[in-house]
Every structure is written in C-alpha cells, then in structure tokens.
Design a protein around this motif. Structure first.
Motif, PDB file in Angstrom:
ATOM      1  N   UNK A  36       2.455  16.565   5.540  1.00 47.43           N
ATOM      2  CA  UNK A  36       1.254  16.359   6.352  1.00 47.43           C
ATOM      3  C   UNK A  36       1.129  14.907   6.811  1.00 47.43           C
ATOM      4  N   UNK A  37       1.244  13.965   5.887  1.00 45.68           N
ATOM      5  CA  UNK A  37       0.955  12.567   6.204  1.00 45.68           C
ATOM      6  C   UNK A  37       2.157  11.755   6.681  1.00 45.68           C
ATOM      7  N   UNK A  38       3.350  12.093   6.250  1.00 45.97           N
ATOM      8  CA  UNK A  38       4.521  11.317   6.640  1.00 45.97           C
ATOM      9  C   UNK A  38       5.312  11.970   7.778  1.00 45.97           C
ATOM     10  N   UNK A  39       5.313  13.313   7.796  1.00 48.41           N
ATOM     11  CA  UNK A  39       6.045  14.019   8.847  1.00 48.41           C
ATOM     12  C   UNK A  39       5.106  14.542   9.938  1.00 48.41           C
ATOM     13  N   UNK A  40       3.807  14.364   9.737  1.00 53.59           N
ATOM     14  CA  UNK A  40       2.769  14.724  10.710  1.00 53.59           C
ATOM     15  C   UNK A  40       2.822  16.207  11.117  1.00 53.59           C
ATOM     16  N   UNK A  41       3.063  17.051  10.125  1.00 56.20           N
ATOM     17  CA  UNK A  41       3.092  18.495  10.387  1.00 56.20           C
ATOM     18  C   UNK A  41       1.701  19.078  10.190  1.00 56.20           C
ATOM     19  N   UNK A  53      -8.125   2.351  -0.335  1.00 58.38           N
ATOM     20  CA  UNK A  53      -6.724   2.443   0.038  1.00 58.38           C
ATOM     21  C   UNK A  53      -6.427   3.750   0.758  1.00 58.38           C
ATOM     22  N   UNK A  54      -7.079   4.811   0.366  1.00 56.93           N
ATOM     23  CA  UNK A  54      -6.883   6.087   1.049  1.00 56.93           C
ATOM     24  C   UNK A  54      -7.395   5.979   2.481  1.00 56.93           C
ATOM     25  N   UNK A  55      -8.544   5.335   2.666  1.00 52.63           N
ATOM     26  CA  UNK A  55      -9.083   5.158   4.018  1.00 52.63           C
ATOM     27  C   UNK A  55      -8.113   4.339   4.855  1.00 52.63           C
ATOM     28  N   UNK A  56      -7.634   3.242   4.312  1.00 51.47           N
ATOM     29  CA  UNK A  56      -6.659   2.423   5.037  1.00 51.47           C
ATOM     30  C   UNK A  56      -5.419   3.238   5.325  1.00 51.47           C
ATOM     31  N   UNK A  57      -4.945   3.966   4.339  1.00 53.17           N
ATOM     32  CA  UNK A  57      -3.745   4.779   4.497  1.00 53.17           C
ATOM     33  C   UNK A  57      -3.957   5.810   5.604  1.00 53.17           C
ATOM     34  N   UNK A  58      -5.147   6.394   5.644  1.00 53.47           N
ATOM     35  CA  UNK A  58      -5.426   7.428   6.639  1.00 53.47           C
ATOM     36  C   UNK A  58      -5.417   6.848   8.048  1.00 53.47           C
ATOM     37  N   UNK A  62       0.834  -1.205   0.000  1.00 53.03           N
ATOM     38  CA  UNK A  62       0.000   0.000   0.000  1.00 53.03           C
ATOM     39  C   UNK A  62       0.869   1.255   0.000  1.00 53.03           C
ATOM     40  N   UNK A  63       1.871   1.265   0.871  1.00 52.66           N
ATOM     41  CA  UNK A  63       2.759   2.421   0.952  1.00 52.66           C
ATOM     42  C   UNK A  63       3.502   2.644  -0.369  1.00 52.66           C
ATOM     43  N   UNK A  64       3.922   1.570  -1.001  1.00 55.50           N
ATOM     44  CA  UNK A  64       4.637   1.693  -2.277  1.00 55.50           C
ATOM     45  C   UNK A  64       3.714   2.282  -3.346  1.00 55.50           C
ATOM     46  N   UNK A  65       2.458   1.798  -3.349  1.00 54.46           N
ATOM     47  CA  UNK A  65       1.505   2.311  -4.338  1.00 54.46           C
ATOM     48  C   UNK A  65       1.191   3.790  -4.093  1.00 54.46           C
ATOM     49  N   UNK A  66       0.966   4.144  -2.839  1.00 53.79           N
ATOM     50  CA  UNK A  66       0.675   5.547  -2.510  1.00 53.79           C
ATOM     51  C   UNK A  66       1.872   6.414  -2.858  1.00 53.79           C
TER      52      UNK A  66
END
Length: 190
Positions: free
Chosen positions: A143-148, A183-188, A121-125
C-alpha cells in the motif's frame, strides 16, 4: 623648479615620461584627493588611500594616452569619483554574490537535513514494519511503498478487500504506537 610649473606644463612633461613632473603632481594633489576620497567614502580611511593610490598608479601607467579635457584638477577629482563608483559597484556585486551563495548554502543544508531526516524516518518505519506479522507487513508495504490500491492488494494476495482494509488499519495502529503519531503523519505525507 617643478613646483613653479603650471598644471598644463606638468601634464605635458608627464606625457613625455618625466618622473619629476609626476612626483610634483603627486605632491600637489595627493593630500587633497585623499581628503575628497575620505569624505565620499564616509570616513573609510583604507578605501580612500587605496582609491587615491590606484588613481596615481593608473595616471603613470596611462601617461602617454591620457587626455585632459580641461585641466588636471577636474580630471583627478573625476577619476576619484569614478574609482569610488567602481568600488561601490564591486561591493554591491560581491554582497549580492555572497547573499546568493548563503541562500544556496542554506537551501542545500535544509535539503540535506530533510534528506537525512527522511532516511532516518524511513529506517525507523521499516524497522517497525519488519516487526509486524508477515501478512500485515506485506500489505502495508504494497500500500505505502508500491502505491497499490486495496483492490489490487486483495486480488494479488487472494484476500477480501475487507480483510486487506482491516490488516492495513491494524498495521497503522501498531506503527502509530511504536513510531509515534507525528512520524506516521510525516510518513503519510511522502
């Protein structure tokens, strides 16, 4: 000659290491003990044979130290019962161990499956984030990886908070179309 001896006489000779006395005890009780063992094991022929065989091996090995509290017959039947209880306890422990092992394996497999799914999932995103315009991709990663927060991103990139929110919204819409809503929901969730 030995077949005419009493159990008391046979046990006395057994304690002295008399093999013929042992053979007579075996001949006298083997079949009876097997039938008893067969009944208490609910017809498990191999278990019954093994229990009786182990009993006679133990009797010979411990012949010098064995104490017959009353007579030979009750001792032998009690020993078979003891062997049966030992067998049941061993099987219970083995079954519990096997169940615990399977549970650990299932949990391990589930964790491995989730890890693989997460990596895929991470690779696809990441692939789709890389396809976004540079500024939009950077804001999404921050926003999503560094949580800023929106404020932190705006200050770092010299943009207004409204611009950051708009670019982030557009990034999510684009990724939703490319990766899929699920996938976005799972990613979130991560």
């Amino acid at each position: 000659m030995y077949n005419k001896l009493s159990d008391v006489e046979l046990t006395a000779l057994l304690k002295e290491g008399d093999k013929a006395a042992f053979n007579e005890i075996y001949s006298r009780y083997n079949a009876l003990l097997y039938v008893y063992a067969f009944r208490i094991t609910n017809g498990e022929e191999n278990d019954a044979k093994d229990m009786v065989q182990e009993l006679f091996i133990s009797l010979w090995e411990k012949r010098e130290t064995v104490v017959f509290s009353s007579s030979l017959s009750p001792y032998l039947y009690t020993a078979v019962r003891y062997k049966f209880l030992k067998l049941v306890a061993h099987r219970k422990v083995r079954t519990e161990y096997a169940e615990d092992f399977l549970n650990v394996m299932q949990e391990g497999i589930a964790a491995t499956d989730l890890y693989i799914l997460d990596k895929e999932l991470m690779a696809e995103v990441e692939q789709h984030v890389n396809a976004l315009p540079e500024k939009m991709a950077r804001i999404f990663r921050m926003s999503r990886f560094e949580f800023k927060s929106t404020e932190e991103i705006a200050a770092e990139m010299n943009l207004s908070e409204k611009t950051v929110r708009n670019l982030m919204s557009n990034a999510v819409k684009t990724l939703r179309l490319k990766v899929g809503l699920s996938l976005i929901v799972v990613f979130w969730l991560y």
